[in-house]
Design a protein around this motif. Sequence first.
Motif, mmCIF file in Angstrom:
data_model
loop_
_atom_site.group_PDB
_atom_site.id
_atom_site.type_symbol
_atom_site.label_atom_id
_atom_site.label_comp_id
_atom_site.label_asym_id
_atom_site.label_seq_id
_atom_site.Cartn_x
_atom_site.Cartn_y
_atom_site.Cartn_z
ATOM 1 N N UNK A 151 0.828 -1.220 0.000
ATOM 2 C CA UNK A 151 0.000 0.000 0.000
ATOM 3 C C UNK A 151 0.856 1.262 0.000
ATOM 4 N N UNK A 152 2.178 1.113 -0.134
ATOM 5 C CA UNK A 152 3.134 2.226 -0.288
ATOM 6 C C UNK A 152 3.152 3.172 0.909
ATOM 7 N N UNK A 153 3.004 2.618 2.102
ATOM 8 C CA UNK A 153 3.014 3.467 3.297
ATOM 9 C C UNK A 153 4.367 4.124 3.565
ATOM 10 N N UNK A 154 5.517 3.479 3.257
ATOM 11 C CA UNK A 154 6.781 4.208 3.433
ATOM 12 C C UNK A 154 6.834 5.487 2.596
ATOM 13 N N UNK A 155 6.314 5.443 1.356
ATOM 14 C CA UNK A 155 6.285 6.643 0.521
ATOM 15 C C UNK A 155 5.349 7.692 1.117
ATOM 16 N N UNK A 156 4.215 7.228 1.654
ATOM 17 C CA UNK A 156 3.280 8.156 2.280
ATOM 18 C C UNK A 156 3.907 8.825 3.504
ATOM 19 N N UNK A 157 4.715 8.063 4.243
ATOM 20 C CA UNK A 157 5.367 8.621 5.428
ATOM 21 C C UNK A 157 6.380 9.698 5.041
ATOM 22 N N UNK A 158 7.088 9.475 3.932
ATOM 23 C CA UNK A 158 8.040 10.476 3.450
ATOM 24 C C UNK A 158 7.306 11.763 3.066
ATOM 25 N N UNK A 159 6.194 11.601 2.339
ATOM 26 C CA UNK A 159 5.410 12.773 1.950
ATOM 27 C C UNK A 159 4.840 13.492 3.177
ATOM 28 N N UNK A 176 20.509 0.470 5.104
ATOM 29 C CA UNK A 176 19.601 1.431 5.737
ATOM 30 C C UNK A 176 19.047 2.425 4.715
ATOM 31 N N UNK A 177 19.813 2.719 3.681
ATOM 32 C CA UNK A 177 19.419 3.770 2.733
ATOM 33 C C UNK A 177 18.788 3.211 1.467
ATOM 34 N N UNK A 178 18.521 1.913 1.445
ATOM 35 C CA UNK A 178 17.915 1.305 0.261
ATOM 36 C C UNK A 178 16.468 1.759 0.119
ATOM 37 N N UNK A 179 15.990 1.926 -1.106
ATOM 38 C CA UNK A 179 14.598 2.341 -1.306
ATOM 39 C C UNK A 179 13.625 1.198 -1.067
ATOM 40 N N UNK A 180 12.393 1.555 -0.719
ATOM 41 C CA UNK A 180 11.304 0.585 -0.567
ATOM 42 C C UNK A 180 11.663 -0.545 0.394
ATOM 43 N N UNK A 220 7.303 15.685 4.764
ATOM 44 C CA UNK A 220 7.526 16.893 3.959
ATOM 45 C C UNK A 220 6.287 17.776 3.902
ATOM 46 N N UNK A 221 5.211 17.317 4.534
ATOM 47 C CA UNK A 221 3.923 18.010 4.520
ATOM 48 C C UNK A 221 3.414 18.188 3.096
ATOM 49 N N UNK A 222 3.536 17.120 2.321
ATOM 50 C CA UNK A 222 3.123 17.124 0.921
ATOM 51 C C UNK A 222 1.913 16.213 0.717
ATOM 52 N N UNK A 223 0.912 16.703 0.011
ATOM 53 C CA UNK A 223 -0.272 15.912 -0.357
ATOM 54 C C UNK A 223 0.040 15.278 -1.716
ATOM 55 N N UNK A 224 0.739 14.159 -1.688
ATOM 56 C CA UNK A 224 1.252 13.556 -2.911
ATOM 57 C C UNK A 224 0.466 12.290 -3.242
ATOM 58 N N UNK A 225 -0.455 12.411 -4.183
ATOM 59 C CA UNK A 225 -1.281 11.277 -4.561
ATOM 60 C C UNK A 225 -0.634 10.411 -5.644
ATOM 61 N N UNK A 226 0.590 10.738 -6.016
ATOM 62 C CA UNK A 226 1.265 9.951 -7.051
ATOM 63 C C UNK A 226 1.566 8.530 -6.598
ATOM 64 N N UNK A 227 1.527 8.282 -5.262
ATOM 65 C CA UNK A 227 1.815 6.937 -4.774
ATOM 66 C C UNK A 227 0.780 5.931 -5.248
ATOM 67 N N UNK A 228 -0.394 6.418 -5.645
ATOM 68 C CA UNK A 228 -1.440 5.481 -6.058
ATOM 69 C C UNK A 228 -1.059 4.707 -7.324
ATOM 70 N N UNK A 229 -0.119 5.233 -8.096
ATOM 71 C CA UNK A 229 0.303 4.532 -9.315
ATOM 72 C C UNK A 229 0.898 3.170 -9.002
ATOM 73 N N UNK A 230 1.607 3.086 -7.875
ATOM 74 C CA UNK A 230 2.303 1.849 -7.524
ATOM 75 C C UNK A 230 1.625 1.065 -6.416
#
Length: 237
Positions: free
Chosen positions: A31-39, A187-191, A42-52
């Motif tokens: 459900x891409x929660x790590x990406x949502x946590x990053x956004x 530690x710095x690997x993505x996803x 940053x206080x960003x409303x980033x709906x681009x995570x829905x693509x993945x």
Amino acid sequence: MPDGLLVANAGGAYSPTVAEHALTMMLALIRRLPDAAIAHARQEWDRSIQRDMGSLEGRTVTMLGFGSIGVETARRLKPFGARVIAATRSASPHPLADEVVPIGDLASVLPRTDVLYACLPLGDATRGLIGRTVLDALPDHALVINVARGAVVDKTALLAALLEGRIGGAGLDVTDPEPLPADDPLWRAPNLIITPHVAGNGSAAVDQRLAAVTVDNVNRLAAGAPLTHLVTPRIMD
């Protein structure tokens, strides 16, 4: 092991909680929660995570090992509509597994695996089992979850697969070594989600199950009956 010394483990006392932790990692990644946590940070409303974003519904989870942790995980996956493949030494059928294959035939199911889940003991045959060959055989959206032992996964191969986008993500409750050094590139690997070997904690029911196993074995010992959950020297090695 000294002669006459009997060692027993906790049996399945921790299994339900470990299974819950593993399922949490699967859901968080799919459900891409790590990406949502990053956004969020940053206080960003980033709906681009829905693509993945994906779902466990209709996905195939291949389990390496199908002991008490695997069974408890399968029990929790079924309501999500996931399909379970168990890869084991015996390849014995189980009502919670849609398919069972010998661990030696793992390569045959990897191309249709959405989540590769390690919940098996560490030994000579399983050390580095999830390495470059296995990772390359997975679809590029597949997840790797390890709640077994860190050395079951080839850390270098996993890091490369994550950096190169050859898998969709990974969740590790165990690493090699432990603790994972602060300067380790993993530690710095993505996803990637890393938790510090805590999957079995957090439930009062664990203590109750541990007490029940202990009392039962003490009573068995006093009565001269065989103990349950004995650890053999081979397993301890």
